[in-house]
Write an enzyme that holds these catalytic residues in place. Structure first.
Site, PDB file in Angstrom:
ATOM      1  CG  ASN A   1     -62.540  21.861  94.908  1.00  0.00           C
ATOM      2  OD1 ASN A   1     -63.196  22.039  93.899  1.00  0.00           O
ATOM      3  ND2 ASN A   1     -61.786  20.785  95.095  1.00  0.00           N
TER       4      ASN A   1
ATOM      5  CB  CYS B   1     -61.693  26.557 103.868  1.00  0.00           C
ATOM      6  SG  CYS B   1     -61.726  28.115 102.981  1.00  0.00           S
ATOM      7  CG  HIS B   2     -62.587  31.236 107.566  1.00  0.00           C
ATOM      8  ND1 HIS B   2     -63.503  31.322 106.540  1.00  0.00           N
ATOM      9  CD2 HIS B   2     -63.226  31.459 108.721  1.00  0.00           C
ATOM     10  CE1 HIS B   2     -64.677  31.612 107.107  1.00  0.00           C
ATOM     11  NE2 HIS B   2     -64.541  31.688 108.414  1.00  0.00           N
TER      12      HIS B   2
ATOM     13  CE1 TYR C   1     -56.679  22.113 106.100  1.00  0.00           C
ATOM     14  CE2 TYR C   1     -55.264  22.896 107.880  1.00  0.00           C
ATOM     15  CZ  TYR C   1     -55.948  23.132 106.703  1.00  0.00           C
ATOM     16  OH  TYR C   1     -55.908  24.364 106.144  1.00  0.00           O
TER      17      TYR C   1
ATOM     18  CD  GLU D   1     -65.753  33.310 111.650  1.00  0.00           C
ATOM     19  OE1 GLU D   1     -65.411  32.249 112.160  1.00  0.00           O
ATOM     20  OE2 GLU D   1     -66.251  33.424 110.527  1.00  0.00           O
TER      21      GLU D   1
END
Length: 104
Positions: free
Chosen positions: A65, A72-73, A42, A100
């Site tokens: 949002n 966002c993950h 962040y 991933e």
DNA sequence: ATGCTGACGCTGG
DNA sequence: CCCAGCGCCAGCA
């Protein structure tokens, strides 16, 4: 000639075309630019957004949002921990990143 | 403007 | 892992 305005990505957090805040737009842009298999904290996102230290503000927009239109993950905490996801789906976020191949 | 909230960052226990 | 405190910032009533 110069480009007066840059591309208005559909990922931008805006209200029917009205930009809420340049900051929010920047955050989305940065996050959406995170390559697969990589993660960004962040703090880093906030820094790239032009607001170093605004880590809270970054997460704030995610929570407001979390359309999942952006990876966002891939945004985690500075500790390398997951943080949060979809109101508390930390488990899903962890599994997602591991799948991933993100380096944690 | 003020006060509260929040998917943070860090230190400490 | 959890919680507490402090500092940081943007958004909203």
């Amino acid at each position: 000639m110069k480009k007066i305005k840059k591309n208005q990505s559909p990922l931008s957090f805006s209200k029917k075309g009205k930009i809420r805040s340049d900051f929010a737009n920047r955050v989305v842009a940065v996050v959406s630019k995170i390559p697969k298999g990589k993660v960004m904290t962040y703090g880093e996102v906030a820094r790239k957004a032009g607001k170093a230290g605004a880590s809270r503000a970054v997460g704030y927009w995610m929570s407001k949002n979390y359309d999942l239109k952006i990876p966002c993950h891939r945004v985690i905490r500075s500790d390398g921990k997951i943080g949060n996801y979809n109101r508390g789906g930390t488990k899903a976020k962890t599994a997602l990143l591991k799948k991933e191949g993100a380096v944690l």
